[in-house]
Design an enzyme around this catalytic site. Sequence first.
Site, PDB file in Angstrom:
ATOM      1  CG  ASP A 173      40.286  51.885  54.652  1.00 31.23           C
ATOM      2  OD1 ASP A 173      40.578  52.161  53.487  1.00 31.23           O
ATOM      3  OD2 ASP A 173      39.265  52.324  55.218  1.00 31.23           O
ATOM      4  CE1 TYR A 285      37.409  58.024  54.153  1.00 37.40           C
ATOM      5  CE2 TYR A 285      35.646  57.322  55.625  1.00 37.40           C
ATOM      6  CZ  TYR A 285      36.779  57.024  54.880  1.00 37.40           C
ATOM      7  OH  TYR A 285      37.272  55.751  54.874  1.00 37.40           O
ATOM      8  CG  HIS A 340      40.889  48.069  50.628  1.00 39.66           C
ATOM      9  ND1 HIS A 340      41.836  49.065  50.670  1.00 39.66           N
ATOM     10  CD2 HIS A 340      39.984  48.363  51.610  1.00 39.66           C
ATOM     11  CE1 HIS A 340      41.522  49.934  51.621  1.00 39.66           C
ATOM     12  NE2 HIS A 340      40.414  49.533  52.208  1.00 39.66           N
TER      13      HIS A 340
END
Length: 367
Positions: A173, A285, A340
């Site tokens: 990820d 982020y 995921h």
Amino acid sequence: MARPGAACPPPARRVMVAARALLFWALVYSYCGVCACIAGLRLLWSIGRRPGETFRWVVRENPPACLNDPSLGTHCYVRIKDSGLRFHYVAAGERGKPLMLLLHGFPEFWYSWRHQLREFKSEYRVVALDLRGYGETDAPSHKENYKLDCLITDIKDILESLGYNKCVLIGHDWGGMIAWLVAICYPEMVTKLIVVNFPHPSVFTEYILRHPSQLIKSGYYFFFQMPWFPEFMFTVNDFKVLKSLFTSQATGIGRKGCRLTAEDIEAYLYIFSQPGALTGPINHYRSIFSCLPLQHHEVVMPTLLLWGERDAFMEVEMAEITRIYVKNHFRLTILSEASHWLQQDQPDIVNKLIWTFLKEETTRKRE
């Protein structure tokens, strides 16, 4: 500033570049607003249904026993001289063996690699890191300290501080994003690259702008641009969002996977329920849009890309496109029933695929 004698871009081109930049940032902040409105509606719905539960969240005072399981390795710390930050990691396997460095994703920490720590310690010095801002690693307060340049340099500095000049690098990820960038910027430090459920960064940035479905799935990238509100939404209903990410039918590990135990969930809640524990991870982020696109793209070492086809956040089409950026042996394996959270979902299969990749000849032509 242009060099003396260098030709300046024509006015029309400068206007076009400025217009594209304006359009890009308008998209970012418009979609940020949309995501915030959706989150606000969900909050109001929760308040209307269970007002007493909505604002209740509990700080876990004591770590569950699984975080101190000696079979996973030893808890260690290293302070980086240049940045001054102290990093936490768990290490398994003898010192002096080849280094395998593991980079987790969001919202995870070193524990997401527990199955790999046990598996690969027989032949490697396996180090599962808490990234900058996560868990017991120091968390700078300003979002500027989480730019990609800082995160890439962290891995280089940690490698050197551990006494190594190269490693097998594995990332999942967001940790996969960092792993790609380290491989691009410091190819001499990565003997083999293994990435789990994250495409080459250039593929991601190009694909998301052309495919609205991926833009929607990546909505949290935009939502996280807001101050404080994303952190607050994670705490609602005692971290319901965090729990559902790993356990819900839509985003969690499926029925055929290795589901997280109640103790595993408590390990995540212990880490992320601490005051301020979510700000560092979300700050990763908050600088992303000022750091992309990349200046350099090519990956020159043997690369394995593992992908869970039931990934709720990343479309599988990006996995195959990644091939064009790897100028060496490239192997892609897509697991049809996996989510995921691949290295936790299907640990036995993932470990077997990694062993095969590590042991195979890499002089063959790219597949």
